[in-house]
Design an enzyme around this catalytic site. Structure first.
Site, PDB file in Angstrom:
ATOM      1  N   GLU A  51       0.855  -1.203   0.000  1.00 65.95           N
ATOM      2  CA  GLU A  51       0.000   0.000   0.000  1.00 65.95           C
ATOM      3  C   GLU A  51       0.881   1.240   0.000  1.00 65.95           C
ATOM      4  O   GLU A  51       1.808   1.343   0.803  1.00 65.95           O
ATOM      5  CB  GLU A  51      -0.889  -0.005   1.237  1.00 65.95           C
ATOM      6  CG  GLU A  51      -1.631   1.292   1.481  1.00 65.95           C
ATOM      7  CD  GLU A  51      -2.173   1.405   2.903  1.00 65.95           C
ATOM      8  OE1 GLU A  51      -2.312   2.552   3.381  1.00 65.95           O
ATOM      9  OE2 GLU A  51      -2.450   0.371   3.528  1.00 65.95           O
ATOM     10  N   THR A  81      -4.790   5.873   2.610  1.00 63.94           N
ATOM     11  CA  THR A  81      -5.278   7.186   3.036  1.00 63.94           C
ATOM     12  C   THR A  81      -6.254   7.768   2.008  1.00 63.94           C
ATOM     13  O   THR A  81      -6.222   8.958   1.690  1.00 63.94           O
ATOM     14  CB  THR A  81      -4.114   8.174   3.301  1.00 63.94           C
ATOM     15  OG1 THR A  81      -3.033   7.482   3.932  1.00 63.94           O
ATOM     16  CG2 THR A  81      -4.545   9.290   4.236  1.00 63.94           C
ATOM     17  N   LYS A 141      -9.971  -2.900   8.423  1.00 60.42           N
ATOM     18  CA  LYS A 141      -8.674  -2.518   8.975  1.00 60.42           C
ATOM     19  C   LYS A 141      -8.852  -2.035  10.409  1.00 60.42           C
ATOM     20  O   LYS A 141      -9.552  -1.046  10.652  1.00 60.42           O
ATOM     21  CB  LYS A 141      -8.082  -1.402   8.093  1.00 60.42           C
ATOM     22  CG  LYS A 141      -6.950  -0.608   8.694  1.00 60.42           C
ATOM     23  CD  LYS A 141      -6.519   0.461   7.702  1.00 60.42           C
ATOM     24  CE  LYS A 141      -5.743   1.581   8.356  1.00 60.42           C
ATOM     25  NZ  LYS A 141      -5.290   2.574   7.361  1.00 60.42           N
TER      26      LYS A 141
END
Length: 208
Positions: A51, A81, A141
């Site tokens: 990521e 993000t 998450k």
């Protein structure tokens, strides 16, 4: 609340993305060359999922470079993000395979899946988990995992035994095994990849 369904978009699922590797790499705030170098190191260790956060335009360019490196090796690269439509556009433009967010925004989640990218939202409470599941999101998450602690994962096994969690925030080779044992399906590591002393420990973790 309308749900999102990755199956209708032809998008890969997180079950496929995380298959065989309980570790994801997060590479934030580094120049292109360093990010690509550490990404290749992660792939060589056996970490398939990487990521790269896209909090600004430069980060979007870094993501695009890592996506290009991944395309040469058949490795998926995601955007992190992703908290707004602008950042989602940046992720799509860079060729990301999935998106990750620190929290749960239904609009961002729906838009990401509609764009063909499975979405991994951050959760920290049972209410967050239920809201994400109601949207049709499968993998979640747990953030910030080091603040939530290993007992959070054990506690969540009771009401949500079917939910696969990715432990994110404060994870490294020293504590990853404890979080996996407590119920996390995947741990996300960042700076650990820059520490040569941690690399063999991560490799050992991946070997199990």
């Amino acid at each position: 609340m309308a749900s999102v369904n990755p199956a209708t978009t032809g998008a890969p699922t997180f079950y496929e993305l995380f298959a065989g590797a309980p570790v994801m790499a997060i590479l934030r705030g580094m120049p292109v060359d360093k990010t690509v170098e550490l990404t290749v190191r992660a792939w060589e260790l056996g970490i398939r999922c990487v990521e790269v956060p896209v909090q600004d335009k430069e980060a979007g360019r870094v993501l695009a470079a890592v996506v290009a490196a991944g395309a040469e090796r058949g490795m998926p690269v995601g955007a992190g993000t992703v908290t707004s439509a602008e950042r989602l556009d940046r992720a799509v433009a860079a060729g990301a395979a999935f998106t990750v967010a620190p929290g749960l925004d239904p609009d961002v989640a729906r838009a990401s899946v509609a764009a063909g990218l499975p979405h991994l939202p951050g959760v920290a409470t049972p209410t967050d988990v239920q809201a994400a599941r109601a949207l049709g999101l499968t993998w979640l998450k747990a953030f910030p995992a080091s603040v939530l602690g290993v007992e959070w994962f054990r506690a969540m096994r009771g009401p949500f035994p079917e939910v696969p969690f990715v432990a994110t925030g404060g994870m490294d080779a020293g504590n990853a095994a404890a979080y996996l044992a407590a119920g996390a399906r995947v741990v996300a590591v960042g700076s650990a990849l820059e520490d040569p002393a941690q690399l063999p420990l991560l490799a050992e973790l991946l070997a199990h």
